[in-house]
Motif scaffolding. Sequence first.
Motif, mmCIF file in Angstrom:
data_model
loop_
_atom_site.group_PDB
_atom_site.id
_atom_site.type_symbol
_atom_site.label_atom_id
_atom_site.label_comp_id
_atom_site.label_asym_id
_atom_site.label_seq_id
_atom_site.Cartn_x
_atom_site.Cartn_y
_atom_site.Cartn_z
ATOM 1 N N GLU A 109 25.700 12.392 23.117
ATOM 2 C CA GLU A 109 25.980 13.708 22.560
ATOM 3 C C GLU A 109 24.995 14.056 21.444
ATOM 4 O OE1 GLU A 109 29.468 11.954 24.470
ATOM 5 O OE2 GLU A 109 28.237 11.267 22.768
ATOM 6 N N VAL A 110 24.677 13.077 20.620
ATOM 7 C CA VAL A 110 23.716 13.299 19.534
ATOM 8 C C VAL A 110 22.323 13.534 20.098
ATOM 9 C CG1 VAL A 110 22.557 12.204 17.559
ATOM 10 C CG2 VAL A 110 25.037 11.982 17.840
ATOM 11 N N ALA A 111 21.945 12.748 21.095
ATOM 12 C CA ALA A 111 20.618 12.890 21.701
ATOM 13 C C ALA A 111 20.446 14.268 22.335
ATOM 14 C CB ALA A 111 20.406 11.796 22.739
ATOM 15 N N LEU A 112 21.471 14.750 23.025
ATOM 16 C CA LEU A 112 21.383 16.068 23.661
ATOM 17 C C LEU A 112 21.299 17.183 22.620
ATOM 18 C CD1 LEU A 112 23.981 15.599 26.558
ATOM 19 C CD2 LEU A 112 21.486 15.598 26.742
ATOM 20 N N LYS A 113 22.047 17.038 21.537
ATOM 21 C CA LYS A 113 21.981 18.041 20.463
ATOM 22 C C LYS A 113 20.609 18.052 19.806
ATOM 23 C CE LYS A 113 26.919 18.025 19.315
ATOM 24 N NZ LYS A 113 27.942 17.641 18.299
ATOM 25 N N ALA A 114 20.015 16.864 19.647
ATOM 26 C CA ALA A 114 18.678 16.783 19.060
ATOM 27 C C ALA A 114 17.658 17.475 19.956
ATOM 28 C CB ALA A 114 18.289 15.321 18.848
ATOM 29 N N ALA A 115 17.786 17.278 21.274
ATOM 30 C CA ALA A 115 16.876 17.939 22.214
ATOM 31 C C ALA A 115 17.054 19.448 22.150
ATOM 32 C CB ALA A 115 17.134 17.424 23.625
ATOM 33 N N ARG A 156 16.859 9.101 30.406
ATOM 34 C CA ARG A 156 16.794 9.904 31.638
ATOM 35 C C ARG A 156 17.657 11.156 31.524
ATOM 36 N NH1 ARG A 156 17.629 5.436 36.353
ATOM 37 N NH2 ARG A 156 19.314 4.876 34.943
ATOM 38 N N GLU A 157 18.852 10.999 30.982
ATOM 39 C CA GLU A 157 19.742 12.153 30.887
ATOM 40 C C GLU A 157 19.189 13.201 29.921
ATOM 41 O OE1 GLU A 157 24.474 13.200 29.996
ATOM 42 O OE2 GLU A 157 23.853 11.119 30.392
ATOM 43 N N VAL A 158 18.667 12.744 28.795
ATOM 44 C CA VAL A 158 18.080 13.679 27.825
ATOM 45 C C VAL A 158 16.873 14.382 28.430
ATOM 46 C CG1 VAL A 158 16.877 13.849 25.614
ATOM 47 C CG2 VAL A 158 18.914 12.420 25.818
ATOM 48 N N THR A 159 16.047 13.641 29.147
ATOM 49 C CA THR A 159 14.857 14.237 29.760
ATOM 50 C C THR A 159 15.235 15.318 30.760
ATOM 51 O OG1 THR A 159 13.529 12.233 29.457
ATOM 52 C CG2 THR A 159 12.847 13.739 31.206
ATOM 53 N N ASP A 160 16.182 15.039 31.635
ATOM 54 C CA ASP A 160 16.603 16.040 32.620
ATOM 55 C C ASP A 160 17.149 17.284 31.927
ATOM 56 O OD1 ASP A 160 15.847 14.360 34.658
ATOM 57 O OD2 ASP A 160 17.879 13.607 35.058
ATOM 58 N N HIS A 161 17.981 17.059 30.921
ATOM 59 C CA HIS A 161 18.570 18.175 30.181
ATOM 60 C C HIS A 161 17.486 18.992 29.478
ATOM 61 C CE1 HIS A 161 21.416 20.280 27.518
ATOM 62 N NE2 HIS A 161 20.553 20.019 26.542
ATOM 63 N N ALA A 162 16.557 18.299 28.826
ATOM 64 C CA ALA A 162 15.516 18.987 28.068
ATOM 65 C C ALA A 162 14.583 19.767 28.980
ATOM 66 C CB ALA A 162 14.735 17.975 27.239
ATOM 67 N N LEU A 178 18.089 21.181 19.627
ATOM 68 C CA LEU A 178 17.609 21.665 18.341
ATOM 69 C C LEU A 178 16.096 21.882 18.354
ATOM 70 C CD1 LEU A 178 18.319 22.349 15.386
ATOM 71 C CD2 LEU A 178 17.963 19.927 14.838
ATOM 72 N N VAL A 179 15.348 20.891 18.833
ATOM 73 C CA VAL A 179 13.894 21.027 18.812
ATOM 74 C C VAL A 179 13.427 22.122 19.767
ATOM 75 C CG1 VAL A 179 13.434 19.228 20.551
ATOM 76 C CG2 VAL A 179 11.705 19.782 18.826
ATOM 77 N N LEU A 180 14.095 22.261 20.899
ATOM 78 C CA LEU A 180 13.685 23.294 21.860
ATOM 79 C C LEU A 180 13.992 24.693 21.336
ATOM 80 C CD1 LEU A 180 14.783 21.492 25.129
ATOM 81 C CD2 LEU A 180 12.439 22.072 24.477
ATOM 82 N N ALA A 236 6.937 24.994 26.759
ATOM 83 C CA ALA A 236 6.208 23.894 27.398
ATOM 84 C C ALA A 236 6.603 22.590 26.709
ATOM 85 C CB ALA A 236 4.705 24.119 27.293
ATOM 86 N N LEU A 237 7.159 21.662 27.474
ATOM 87 C CA LEU A 237 7.706 20.433 26.906
ATOM 88 C C LEU A 237 6.823 19.237 27.231
ATOM 89 C CD1 LEU A 237 10.039 18.809 25.568
ATOM 90 C CD2 LEU A 237 11.107 18.701 27.843
ATOM 91 N N LYS A 238 6.497 18.447 26.190
ATOM 92 C CA LYS A 238 5.816 17.179 26.370
ATOM 93 C C LYS A 238 6.755 16.056 25.984
ATOM 94 C CE LYS A 238 1.026 18.701 25.755
ATOM 95 N NZ LYS A 238 -0.239 18.483 25.010
#
Length: 376
Positions: free
Chosen positions: A31-37, A67-73, A39-41, A83-85
């Motif tokens: 949950e924290v990782a997804l919120k961080a993603a 993997r889950e954060v990457t797919d979500h981001a 936020l930056v986006l 554009a995401l790196k």
Amino acid sequence: MHAILFLTRQCTLKCSYCYVEKHEKSHMPIEVALKAADLVLEKSVEEKKARISFFGGEPFIRFDVMREVTDHAEKKAKKLGVALKLHVATNGTLITPEIIDWIAKKKLTVELSLDGVPAAQDANRPFNDGHGSYAAVVKHLPTLYKKAKHLVAVAVVSPATAHRLYDSTLHVMDDLGIRNFVPVVDYTAQWDEAGLYTLKEQYEKLAEWYLERSRTRKKDLFYYSLFDAHIAAHIKGGFRPGDFCDVGRNIFAVAEDGRIFPCVRFAGKPERAAGFVMGHVDTGFIMKKCHEIAAENLKPRTNCQGCSLDGRCFTYCPCLNWDTTGEMTTVPGVLCANESMLIPIADRLARELIAEKNPVFLRKHYKKEIEPIDIV
């Protein structure tokens, strides 16, 4: 904007110079990782580009979260028109064919910790049970190097391994074939005059190797940070505060509990850095604190005033300065000593290769056909 996510403080290794406080059961909840993603986006919509780095500990311990954060981001970035790196800093011990295929598919930049020859790697990067890690790190390296879109090897040079820098460089770049190598001096270590003299001897030997490689392998572009980064600094007119770590404005690190810090060394020591918390993923940024940190970082470095090398040195990393001296604007003396040895050598190399109109050098530094890869 660039966000660095501390997925875990757990690690497979116990590196002698690690600046991350270890807590074996301290992981970032999804949950924290997804919120961080998110936020930056969301903060990158205007600029239309963002970068997410996975950090640790060893981040591949949390490969499922990654993997889950990457797919979500990726989905959110596409929706927002950003554009995401993606980037991962790894010690390489958990790399598998499955992970390599995923890295290739998602086009992650890989920052691989590799100190060089087995003796250097095993001296400072042992497994938790004490045995060396070199064999595990290079096991899948040929496949990783072949499939990864961008791969940079990063070595930490300590007083114990300084005498192996030349051998390690040739091993990584000539034997293993990695074209982008970034040796970094451990400025938190206790360097004495003998250790610094050893470094200078190694730099002089490496200068001859650099010239020979540039002259004889004319189709082989390579990036060797010890020399190329300083040459690039001269070409661009020098570095200034904010060029390395634009903390408070364009870079931040998220600790596993969701607190936002200026960068990795602050998040790596969260209790010591409690006064630098810039917000939380649940509530966003504390803008007053962000502005204070950014303003401090943009100040001139206190012990660089009047120095002829000001702007040429890597004195503008506020995280390193804070970690070694306690102040973002105060540079550790060993860094000054090292740069004063290294920069004249880099300048001499540049003068010789420019005079020769060396095609490798000119393509690298003026046509920009190879770029350094940003490291965390």
